[in-house]
Design a protein around this motif. Structure first.
Motif, mmCIF file in Angstrom:
data_model
loop_
_atom_site.group_PDB
_atom_site.id
_atom_site.type_symbol
_atom_site.label_atom_id
_atom_site.label_comp_id
_atom_site.label_asym_id
_atom_site.label_seq_id
_atom_site.Cartn_x
_atom_site.Cartn_y
_atom_site.Cartn_z
ATOM 1 N N ASP A 1 -0.964 21.825 -17.742
ATOM 2 C CA ASP A 1 0.126 22.492 -17.020
ATOM 3 C C ASP A 1 -0.136 23.989 -16.906
ATOM 4 O O ASP A 1 0.123 24.599 -15.856
ATOM 5 N N ALA A 2 -0.655 24.589 -17.980
ATOM 6 C CA ALA A 2 -0.952 26.024 -17.959
ATOM 7 C C ALA A 2 -2.054 26.331 -16.955
ATOM 8 O O ALA A 2 -1.981 27.332 -16.229
ATOM 9 N N ILE A 3 -3.071 25.500 -16.885
ATOM 10 C CA ILE A 3 -4.152 25.695 -15.916
ATOM 11 C C ILE A 3 -3.599 25.598 -14.496
ATOM 12 O O ILE A 3 -3.924 26.414 -13.636
ATOM 13 N N GLY A 4 -2.761 24.605 -14.257
ATOM 14 C CA GLY A 4 -2.147 24.457 -12.941
ATOM 15 C C GLY A 4 -1.309 25.664 -12.567
ATOM 16 O O GLY A 4 -1.325 26.113 -11.415
ATOM 17 N N ALA A 5 -0.596 26.212 -13.543
ATOM 18 C CA ALA A 5 0.229 27.384 -13.278
ATOM 19 C C ALA A 5 -0.632 28.598 -12.931
ATOM 20 O O ALA A 5 -0.301 29.361 -12.016
ATOM 21 N N VAL A 6 -1.733 28.769 -13.625
ATOM 22 C CA VAL A 6 -2.644 29.890 -13.335
ATOM 23 C C VAL A 6 -3.248 29.727 -11.948
ATOM 24 O O VAL A 6 -3.345 30.691 -11.181
ATOM 25 N N GLU A 7 -3.663 28.498 -11.610
ATOM 26 C CA GLU A 7 -4.229 28.252 -10.284
ATOM 27 C C GLU A 7 -3.208 28.536 -9.193
ATOM 28 O O GLU A 7 -3.531 29.128 -8.162
ATOM 29 N N GLU A 8 -1.963 28.137 -9.420
ATOM 30 C CA GLU A 8 -0.904 28.375 -8.434
ATOM 31 C C GLU A 8 -0.622 29.873 -8.305
ATOM 32 O O GLU A 8 -0.462 30.385 -7.188
ATOM 33 N N PRO B 1 -10.326 30.314 -3.709
ATOM 34 C CA PRO B 1 -10.356 29.148 -4.574
ATOM 35 C C PRO B 1 -11.629 29.025 -5.431
ATOM 36 O O PRO B 1 -11.588 28.570 -6.550
ATOM 37 N N GLY B 2 -12.756 29.419 -4.891
ATOM 38 C CA GLY B 2 -14.012 29.296 -5.610
ATOM 39 C C GLY B 2 -14.080 30.162 -6.853
ATOM 40 O O GLY B 2 -14.875 29.892 -7.767
ATOM 41 N N TRP B 3 -13.293 31.181 -6.926
ATOM 42 C CA TRP B 3 -13.324 32.071 -8.101
ATOM 43 C C TRP B 3 -12.738 31.417 -9.340
ATOM 44 O O TRP B 3 -13.010 31.844 -10.449
#
Length: 67
Positions: A47-54, A63-65
């Motif tokens: 969930d934390a990874i998804g939040a950072v990506e969002e 996106p590639g970064w």
């Protein structure tokens, strides 16, 4: 961790001595609790990874970064 639980379950079933079964049962319960905690930690981290990506997407980060 699941392998450890499976081994403890098999060992528990193979024992006849109540004292040994109690020790193995306690170790198995501890392992089951630890597995539950680890699964929760994995879900929280996802969930934390998804939040950072969002957040990065909203900030205009390519996106590639993030890969």
């Amino acid at each position: 961790m699941q392998s450890r639980i499976n081994a403890l379950t098999a060992d528990f079933s193979a024992r006849d001595d109540p004292a040994q079964r109690a020790l193995i049962g306690a170790a198995r319960e501890k392992a089951v609790d630890e597995l539950s905690r680890l699964r929760k930690a994995i879900e929280d981290d996802k969930d934390a990874i998804g939040a950072v990506e969002e957040e990065a997407r909203h900030a205009g980060v390519p996106p590639g970064w993030l890969r």
